[in-house]
Motif scaffolding. Structure first.
Motif, PDB file in Angstrom:
ATOM      1  N   LYS A 353      28.784  11.974 -31.562  1.00 46.34           N
ATOM      2  CA  LYS A 353      28.005  11.704 -31.157  1.00 46.34           C
ATOM      3  C   LYS A 353      28.050  12.174 -29.701  1.00 46.34           C
ATOM      4  O   LYS A 353      26.481  12.227 -28.744  1.00 46.34           O
ATOM      5  CB  LYS A 353      27.899  10.212 -30.778  1.00 46.34           C
ATOM      6  CG  LYS A 353      27.985   9.480 -32.578  1.00 46.34           C
ATOM      7  CD  LYS A 353      28.297   7.857 -32.547  1.00 46.34           C
ATOM      8  CE  LYS A 353      29.222   7.595 -31.869  1.00 46.34           C
ATOM      9  NZ  LYS A 353      29.081   6.040 -32.184  1.00 46.34           N
ATOM     10  N   ARG A 361      16.887  12.598 -28.142  1.00 43.58           N
ATOM     11  CA  ARG A 361      17.202  11.759 -28.725  1.00 43.58           C
ATOM     12  C   ARG A 361      18.065  12.142 -30.201  1.00 43.58           C
ATOM     13  O   ARG A 361      17.147  13.201 -30.564  1.00 43.58           O
ATOM     14  CB  ARG A 361      16.497  10.536 -28.759  1.00 43.58           C
ATOM     15  CG  ARG A 361      16.339   9.484 -28.114  1.00 43.58           C
ATOM     16  CD  ARG A 361      15.276   8.032 -27.717  1.00 43.58           C
ATOM     17  NE  ARG A 361      15.481   7.723 -27.078  1.00 43.58           N
ATOM     18  CZ  ARG A 361      14.616   7.995 -26.031  1.00 43.58           C
ATOM     19  NH1 ARG A 361      13.772   8.771 -26.190  1.00 43.58           N
ATOM     20  NH2 ARG A 361      14.250   6.392 -24.954  1.00 43.58           N
ATOM     21  N   VAL A 363      19.902  11.983 -34.646  1.00 50.47           N
ATOM     22  CA  VAL A 363      20.738  11.497 -35.959  1.00 50.47           C
ATOM     23  C   VAL A 363      22.174  12.263 -36.353  1.00 50.47           C
ATOM     24  O   VAL A 363      20.860  13.047 -36.512  1.00 50.47           O
ATOM     25  CB  VAL A 363      19.948  10.472 -36.186  1.00 50.47           C
ATOM     26  CG1 VAL A 363      20.196  10.272 -37.497  1.00 50.47           C
ATOM     27  CG2 VAL A 363      18.759   9.284 -35.150  1.00 50.47           C
ATOM     28  N   ASP A 387      24.433   3.159 -37.718  1.00 56.27           N
ATOM     29  CA  ASP A 387      23.717   2.361 -38.214  1.00 56.27           C
ATOM     30  C   ASP A 387      23.517   2.467 -39.185  1.00 56.27           C
ATOM     31  O   ASP A 387      22.512   1.209 -40.034  1.00 56.27           O
ATOM     32  CB  ASP A 387      22.306   3.736 -37.380  1.00 56.27           C
ATOM     33  CG  ASP A 387      22.746   3.463 -35.704  1.00 56.27           C
ATOM     34  OD1 ASP A 387      22.492   2.535 -35.690  1.00 56.27           O
ATOM     35  OD2 ASP A 387      23.014   4.259 -35.110  1.00 56.27           O
ATOM     36  N   ASN A 404      15.644   1.506 -42.726  1.00 51.23           N
ATOM     37  CA  ASN A 404      16.786   2.315 -41.355  1.00 51.23           C
ATOM     38  C   ASN A 404      16.139   3.454 -40.841  1.00 51.23           C
ATOM     39  O   ASN A 404      16.017   3.194 -40.213  1.00 51.23           O
ATOM     40  CB  ASN A 404      17.759   3.043 -43.178  1.00 51.23           C
ATOM     41  CG  ASN A 404      18.731   2.421 -43.712  1.00 51.23           C
ATOM     42  OD1 ASN A 404      19.073   2.219 -45.245  1.00 51.23           O
ATOM     43  ND2 ASN A 404      18.289   0.000 -43.327  1.00 51.23           N
ATOM     44  N   LEU A 408      15.671   2.476 -37.169  1.00 47.95           N
ATOM     45  CA  LEU A 408      16.295   3.063 -36.209  1.00 47.95           C
ATOM     46  C   LEU A 408      15.106   3.806 -35.523  1.00 47.95           C
ATOM     47  O   LEU A 408      15.476   4.028 -34.105  1.00 47.95           O
ATOM     48  CB  LEU A 408      17.180   4.657 -37.100  1.00 47.95           C
ATOM     49  CG  LEU A 408      17.986   5.421 -36.187  1.00 47.95           C
ATOM     50  CD1 LEU A 408      19.085   4.536 -35.320  1.00 47.95           C
ATOM     51  CD2 LEU A 408      18.782   6.341 -36.961  1.00 47.95           C
ATOM     52  N   LYS A 411      15.147   1.150 -32.253  1.00 47.44           N
ATOM     53  CA  LYS A 411      16.011   1.129 -31.237  1.00 47.44           C
ATOM     54  C   LYS A 411      15.592   2.160 -30.697  1.00 47.44           C
ATOM     55  O   LYS A 411      16.210   2.735 -29.267  1.00 47.44           O
ATOM     56  CB  LYS A 411      17.556   1.748 -32.539  1.00 47.44           C
ATOM     57  CG  LYS A 411      17.232  -0.412 -33.195  1.00 47.44           C
ATOM     58  CD  LYS A 411      18.547   0.653 -34.373  1.00 47.44           C
ATOM     59  CE  LYS A 411      20.073  -0.017 -32.814  1.00 47.44           C
ATOM     60  NZ  LYS A 411      21.457   0.177 -33.713  1.00 47.44           N
ATOM     61  N   MET A 412      15.774   3.454 -31.164  1.00 46.81           N
ATOM     62  CA  MET A 412      15.469   5.186 -30.347  1.00 46.81           C
ATOM     63  C   MET A 412      14.696   5.086 -29.475  1.00 46.81           C
ATOM     64  O   MET A 412      14.633   5.746 -28.540  1.00 46.81           O
ATOM     65  CB  MET A 412      15.555   6.734 -31.259  1.00 46.81           C
ATOM     66  CG  MET A 412      16.272   6.995 -32.279  1.00 46.81           C
ATOM     67  SD  MET A 412      17.473   7.430 -31.074  1.00 46.81           S
ATOM     68  CE  MET A 412      18.776   8.060 -32.590  1.00 46.81           C
ATOM     69  N   ARG A 418      21.721   8.143 -28.958  1.00 53.79           N
ATOM     70  CA  ARG A 418      21.616   8.940 -30.160  1.00 53.79           C
ATOM     71  C   ARG A 418      22.346   7.951 -31.481  1.00 53.79           C
ATOM     72  O   ARG A 418      22.769   6.257 -31.137  1.00 53.79           O
ATOM     73  CB  ARG A 418      23.245   9.728 -30.363  1.00 53.79           C
ATOM     74  CG  ARG A 418      23.380  10.279 -29.215  1.00 53.79           C
ATOM     75  CD  ARG A 418      25.091  10.742 -28.438  1.00 53.79           C
ATOM     76  NE  ARG A 418      25.356   9.640 -27.978  1.00 53.79           N
ATOM     77  CZ  ARG A 418      25.398   9.414 -27.160  1.00 53.79           C
ATOM     78  NH1 ARG A 418      24.534   9.542 -26.095  1.00 53.79           N
ATOM     79  NH2 ARG A 418      26.403   8.053 -26.150  1.00 53.79           N
ATOM     80  N   GLY A 419      21.544   8.214 -32.754  1.00 53.32           N
ATOM     81  CA  GLY A 419      22.381   7.559 -34.106  1.00 53.32           C
ATOM     82  C   GLY A 419      23.500   8.414 -35.228  1.00 53.32           C
ATOM     83  O   GLY A 419      23.380   9.247 -35.006  1.00 53.32           O
ATOM     84  N   TYR A 440      14.883  11.865 -42.926  1.00 51.43           N
ATOM     85  CA  TYR A 440      15.057  11.359 -41.260  1.00 51.43           C
ATOM     86  C   TYR A 440      14.412  12.324 -40.446  1.00 51.43           C
ATOM     87  O   TYR A 440      13.637  12.078 -39.478  1.00 51.43           O
ATOM     88  CB  TYR A 440      16.864  10.941 -41.321  1.00 51.43           C
ATOM     89  CG  TYR A 440      17.150   9.859 -41.445  1.00 51.43           C
ATOM     90  CD1 TYR A 440      17.743   9.005 -41.273  1.00 51.43           C
ATOM     91  CD2 TYR A 440      17.317   9.234 -42.667  1.00 51.43           C
ATOM     92  CE1 TYR A 440      17.530   7.658 -40.308  1.00 51.43           C
ATOM     93  CE2 TYR A 440      18.366   8.291 -42.946  1.00 51.43           C
ATOM     94  CZ  TYR A 440      18.063   7.254 -42.088  1.00 51.43           C
ATOM     95  OH  TYR A 440      18.477   5.829 -42.611  1.00 51.43           O
ATOM     96  N   ALA A 549      24.663  -3.029 -36.217  1.00 53.59           N
ATOM     97  CA  ALA A 549      23.593  -1.872 -36.365  1.00 53.59           C
ATOM     98  C   ALA A 549      21.920  -2.595 -35.996  1.00 53.59           C
ATOM     99  O   ALA A 549      21.153  -2.160 -35.912  1.00 53.59           O
ATOM    100  CB  ALA A 549      23.533  -1.476 -37.194  1.00 53.59           C
TER     101      ALA A 549
END
Length: 580
Positions: A353, A361, A363, A387, A404, A408, A411-412, A418-419, A440, A549
């Motif tokens: 991370k 950003r 993940v 997360d 999910n 995420l 949130k980003m 960072r996820g 993703y 999360a």
């Protein structure tokens, strides 16, 4: 803090002890030493070329008259009496700083939840409480009772009632001190009991950090009990090949901090070689067996128990200690080696991370080990702030994956940079790490990009964590004491004959207790196809990970702690102190 009235010197030679005692008496000082390294005396280790000996002094150490014992005093005593070059290092606040371990992170999370639940359940008549962990279970203790107990300890110290002060600190402290003294001091041969029993120790399955600490503890406790200890190399494969030799006290010096398995370990099960193994047991007159390992060790004990019907050589006390990074052995909440693996996962996730710090950003999709057991993914995810964590025990489909991703993504857009997503290696045969990474990556276009990492055997290597060293040492000592007791109970007419279920056990942590459980009674609790227990305590932590999360979900409060009173002497059957 250890009681100042006790002399604890890790020496083999009586001459060294007498010399130090005379010096202590002349200076009117009694010291409590804790030595690490290879647990040998200064004289013996230096005669073999070893130049390092470490003495640790607590900052509050005092002599029997209440006078402080400082590191400078200890240095002067060693130089004066032994003539060895001695340096002083004061650790200071180095001990207070640093990145929290996985255990500390999980403990803090569990205690935080328990504190909130305690507040929500508070009434006008509820006393203030302290949230604590007993074994592997949360408990609540009245604050004033804890304060009173602490004051009684200090009062006993002030009044020089040191033995009482030790007892007031609790069974855990007492057991830790007894175990340390048992492993640190080699009694003269004339003082050792003579049992005429031979005990074999072996590792089975994949290597796990802490195995060597457990072997060392078993060997030294066994020798202290008067037994002759035998080490088997390369598990049951080495057993039937005759790779068995006697192992002495000094042979296991320095093993505590070593990773892997110094004895060697294999996944070979004994079923196909019971005839040869029985022959080797006859040749070496093996009277008891201590097996340290994971799921293969559990299966091995089941096979040896079944082989008792055809081979009397297996009618002996047999005990298994769970040692596996996967923590997938039935009958125990914790396994030797799992904490070290969690530390490796958490440290790696922290670095991964941090690698994206200051960039756009991103993940990270991380694959963990564990077979079909999702312990590492779940608990590692909770400790690392993941997360999502995908595991076999909690089935998921494409709709869950999509939810999910969407969560995420939102949130980003608003907060995080960072996820982190963890996936257990066998969580789903179709939704692979590559598939999740590609999903993703595609769905996060314009918002975040993706990277994937497979941690692999990084989780299995390395030096054992302090928790695994202590857990392996103490649980192994307890197992050897159980074996000694069983040997005496089953010795009849010049030989050992143990043919009952309770003579073939697994020693595991169950909530707040260390329990010896017959392996045959654990069969109904086992999913042999996927090599996991049917019920696993850590699944109740998954809602907590989702809540942290920022998912909307409920937390299972059925296992929350209850207010208990502080007791000075807990029943032995509830004693989990040797594990913590």
């Amino acid at each position: 803090m250890f009681p100042s009235h006790m002399i604890t010197v890790l020496c083999f030679y009586t001459e060294t002890i007498l010399t130090l005692k005379k010096c202590y008496q002349s200076c009117d000082v009694l010291l409590c030493f804790i030595c690490f390294g290879n647990y040998c005396s200064m004289i013996q280790t230096r005669s073999r070329g070893t130049r390092l000996n470490i003495i640790i002094v607590a900052e509050g150490a005092i002599d029997r008259h209440g006078k402080p014992i400082t590191s400078s005093i200890v240095k002067d005593l060693v130089v004066k009496c032994l003539g060895f070059d001695t340096r002083v290092t004061i650790l200071g606040h180095v001990q207070r700083g640093g990145t929290p371990s996985a255990f500390d992170r999980i403990l803090a999370s569990r205690m935080g939840v328990e504190a909130v639940l305690a507040l929500l359940e508070t009434t006008a008549n509820t006393p203030a409480c302290v949230v604590s962990l007993c074994g592997n279970q949360s408990v609540r203790l009245p604050l004033m009772e804890c304060v009173q107990m602490t004051q009684e300890v200090q009062k006993a110290m002030d009044e020089k009632r040191f033995e009482e002060a030790v007892k007031l600190r609790g069974r855990s402290f007492v057991n830790n001190l007894k175990t340390y003294k048992l492993l640190a001091h080699r009694k003269p041969e004339s003082e050792l009991p003579i049992s005429n029993f031979n005990v074999a120790v072996l590792n089975v399955g994949a290597p796990a950090a802490g195995m060597n600490a457990a072997v060392r503890s078993a060997v030294r406790v066994g020798i202290s009990e008067g037994h002759k200890m035998f080490a088997v190399s390369d598990g049951f494969e080495g057993f039937y090949k005759g790779q068995i030799k006697e192992i002495k006290w000094a042979d296991v010096g320095g093993w505590t901090g070593q990773g892997g398995s110094l004895l060697g370990t294999k996944r070979t099960l004994p079923a196909k070689h019971v005839d040869k193994i029985a022959e080797q047991m006859r040749m070496h007159n093996i009277n008891a067996l201590l097996v340290i390992g994971g799921f293969e060790a559990y299966e091995s004990l089941l096979q040896l128990f079944e082989a008792r019907t055809t081979h009397e050589e297996f009618c002996i006390p047999m005990c298994m200690l769970p040692a596996t990074i996967s923590n997938n052995v039935p009958g125990t909440d914790l396994s030797i080696g799992a904490d070290t693996a969690l530390n490796a996962i958490v440290e790696t996730c922290d670095r991964i991370k941090q690698s994206a710090s200051g960039t756009k950003r991103r993940v990270f999709i991380i694959e963990t080990m564990g077979g079909y057991c999702g312990y590492l993914a779940t608990v590692g995810g909770l400790a690392a702030g993941a997360d999502a964590a995908y595991i076999y025990e909690e089935p998921f489909d494409i709709r869950d994956l999509q939810a999910n991703v969407e969560h995420l993504t939102e949130k980003m857009k608003t907060s995080i940079q960072r996820g982190l997503v963890l996936r257990n290696e066998n969580s789903n045969e179709n939704y692979t790490t590559d598939f999740i990474y590609q999903l993703y990556t595609e769905e996060g276009k314009g918002v975040f990009d993706c990277r994937k990492n497979v941690l692999g055997h990084m989780q299995q290597g390395g030096a054992p964590s302090p928790f695994d060293r202590n857990f392996g040492t103490k649980i192994s000592a307890k197992a050897m004491q159980w074996i000694s007791k069983k040997l005496v109970e089953t010795f009849r007419h010049g030989r050992v004959f143990a043919n009952t279920e309770d003579s073939c056990c697994l020693l595991g942590m169950r909530r707040r207790a260390l329990v010896f459980q017959p392996v045959v009674q654990l069969k109904d609790d086992t999913d042999f196809v996927h090599r996991i227990p049917k019920e696993q305590w850590w699944l109740k932590l998954r809602p907590l990970m989702k809540i942290l999360a920022k998912y909307k979900t409920s937390y299972d409060v059925s296992d929350s702690g209850q207010l208990e009173h502080v007791v000075r002497n807990r029943p032995k059957e509830l004693d989990a102190s040797v594990a913590m």
